[in-house]
Design an enzyme around this catalytic site. Structure first.
Site, PDB file in Angstrom:
ATOM      1  N   GLY A 177       5.657  34.980  52.619  1.00 27.44           N
ATOM      2  CA  GLY A 177       5.630  35.168  51.175  1.00 27.44           C
ATOM      3  C   GLY A 177       4.282  34.974  50.534  1.00 27.44           C
ATOM      4  N   MET A 200     -13.218  34.134  20.357  1.00 21.72           N
ATOM      5  CA  MET A 200     -13.274  32.948  19.526  1.00 21.72           C
ATOM      6  C   MET A 200     -12.014  32.907  18.658  1.00 21.72           C
ATOM      7  SD  MET A 200     -16.340  31.913  20.377  1.00 21.72           S
ATOM      8  CE  MET A 200     -17.632  32.688  21.344  1.00 21.72           C
ATOM      9  N   CYS A 234     -24.313  23.199  24.907  1.00 17.74           N
ATOM     10  CA  CYS A 234     -22.919  23.590  24.663  1.00 17.74           C
ATOM     11  C   CYS A 234     -22.507  24.787  25.500  1.00 17.74           C
ATOM     12  CB  CYS A 234     -22.715  23.910  23.183  1.00 17.74           C
ATOM     13  SG  CYS A 234     -22.885  22.479  22.078  1.00 17.74           S
TER      14      CYS A 234
END
Length: 521
Positions: A171, A278, A444
């Protein structure tokens, strides 16, 4: 002569009944080998002996030409007549010892095991390799034993010696291959892991077997290399990760991030070959989390609206993406105020319930805050400079402990030396350039690069090294953008060149410049 050590990485088990219309088995086998199949088992239950031998000779002509072993399922007599490399037998077939006497010492003889009793007998029988399964229920063998599941698979693997190759069967397809490889990794010893996967339907029914096999192999190979690091250097491993996420289609990155860096997040995400979106609209979260099979979430708390206002937004996003997606959390300014500190710890604790799905990336002050250390931060800037070997090791120990406390989350502490740990392995990364601190939002957007390249981990079953690859690629790109002649005039021109660098296809020469050190803590 000792029997050969077969490459079980991508093991094709045939079933002609599954072939797409207009396709012959020999053609399908050739295409599959060209796509990455490393060993073939001819399993054709409904053929007469004469037809089986005839087909076996046709297929063996192809496998021999392409340098891949061919085994016959069950039938030692057919294997002899075909002159191929061996057989695979079950418990209702000829025993291993007799098959060895007939086929000789250099034949490959595989044996299926489904439980501890069969495994004990198999270890006495002396097969070349073991086929372990079925992992999942499969229609290609209706009379199979009770499926093991992932827990049962790992339990059996604990008892298989490291020098006996084994592959899982039953599987297995593109949706679960990475999961099976990851689950096979022993909690106590990396030796008792799988050497590959045996696959039937996903390859035999594919209208594009070469493409399917290439994709399947990319899900398997790095986990094997991780098990056997002596077989490959870290450079090759990381390069495969960096290339894989681009080759398998662009992942979608759902960003909930600060207003200052949204444009930069979008540009960097596009540059590396991923797709940004966003959205802070909670009504969209469930739909976004399930768009395709390659979605990651970036949570950045730079634009902080207060504990209660931001908490619901972040928690609801985490709940929506708790469906197998990766979540990269950036606790921006976590140590700057009491409110930020409390909120960051709330999200850390929520993420701890996800374990392997969360990556927490922050600077020294932010990570130390989450670890419970007393930190004084000024705004969102870091709290220190992790220079000096002794200090690096102190911080590495804190990062490792935090990863354990977060139940397997990967922790990234950025700084002059980046520290990455999942609580088991810890790495120091030394690429980068000081100019990175002179452009708002650069730290960031590392989250976006990590979130994209983590999809190599979803395939390769090791998110720690996917994160190492992402951070190293990000920082080396920054370093090259700053130091390649002609040098940029200042931070603004550097930032443009940096995004250009991120858009380039990773090469072996590039990855060889990664400065990575694994340390014990």
């Amino acid at each position: 002569m000792a029997p050969p050590n077969p490459d079980l990485t991508l093991y094709l088990v045939t079933d002609s009944s599954l072939l797409p219309p207009g396709t012959t088995l020999p053609e399908h086998v050739r295409a599959s080998i060209n796509g990455g199949v490393t060993i073939v088992q001819l399993r054709e239950k409904k053929l007469s002996t004469a037809a089986f031998i005839s087909l076996g000779k046709q297929v063996h002509a192809i496998t021999k030409e392409l340098g891949v072993p061919l085994l016959i399922n069950d039938r030692v007599d057919v294997s002899l007549a075909v002159g191929c490399e061996g057989v695979h037998v079950g418990w209702d077939d000829m025993d291993c010892q007799t098959a060895r006497k007939i086929l000789g010492p250099d034949a490959i003889i595989g044996l299926s095991v489904s439980n501890k009793e069969q495994l004990a007998k198999a270890l006495e029988a002396g097969p070349t390799y073991l086929g372990v399964g079925p992992v999942y229920a499969t229609p290609t063998k209706p009379d199979h034993n009770t499926p093991l599941g992932l827990d049962g698979l790992q339990q059996l693997l604990q008892h298989i010696p490291a020098n006996l190759p084994c592959c899982a069967i039953g599987g297995i397809n593109a949706q679960n291959a990475g999961t099976v490889m990851n689950a096979s990794r022993s909690k106590t010893s990396p030796a008792s892991s799988l050497n590959g996967l045996a696959i039937v339907s996903a390859i035999m029914a594919s209208p594009e077997p070469a493409k399917t096999c290439k994709s399947l192999k990319s899900l398997i190979v790095p986990s094997i290399l991780y098990k056997n690091p002596q077989k490959v250097n870290l450079t090759s491993y990381l390069l495969q990760m960096l290339r894989n996420f681009r080759e398998n289609g662009p992942p979608l990155i759902h960003h909930i991030t600060n207003n200052v860096s949204k444009t930069l997040h979008a540009n960097v995400t596009l540059a590396i070959g991923a797709s940004p979106i966003m959205s802070e609209n909670e009504s969209e979260f469930q739909d976004l989390a399930r768009l395709g099979n390659s979605v990651s979430l970036v949570l950045n708390m730079g634009t902080f609206l207060g504990e209660e206002a931001t908490k619901d937004l972040f928690i609801n996003a985490i709940k929506a993406h708790n469906c197998g997606n990766y979540i990269v959390f950036d606790p921006v300014g976590a140590g700057a105020t009491e409110s930020r500190r409390n909120f960051a710890r709330t999200i850390k604790e929520a993420g701890a319930t996800l374990g392997n799905s969360m990556i927490i990336k922050g600077n020294e002050g932010e990570i130390l805050t989450l670890a419970g250390e007393n930190v004084s931060m000024r705004g969102v800037d870091g709290a220190g400079a992790n220079s000096g070997r002794e200090r690096e090791r102190e911080l590495a120990a804190i990062v490792s402990k935090l990863a354990k406390d977060c139940r397997g989350s990967t922790i990234v502490m950025t700084g002059p030396t980046d520290i990455i740990s999942d609580g088991v392995k810890t790495f120091l990364l030394r690429n980068g350039d000081p100019i990175q601190t002179m452009v708002t939002g650069i730290g960031c957007v590392l989250s976006s690069v990590i979130a994209a390249i983590l999809w190599s981990s979803k395939s390769f079953s090791d998110k720690l090294l996917a994160t190492v690859a992402a951070v190293s690629f990000f920082n080396l790109s920054a370093e090259l953008a700053a130091n390649t002649e002609p040098r940029p005039a200042g931070p603004a021109s550097w930032a443009i060149r940096f995004v250009d660098m991120l858009s380039k296809e990773p090469t072996e020469d590039l990855v060889r410049q990664f400065r990575i050190e694994e340390i014990k803590v």
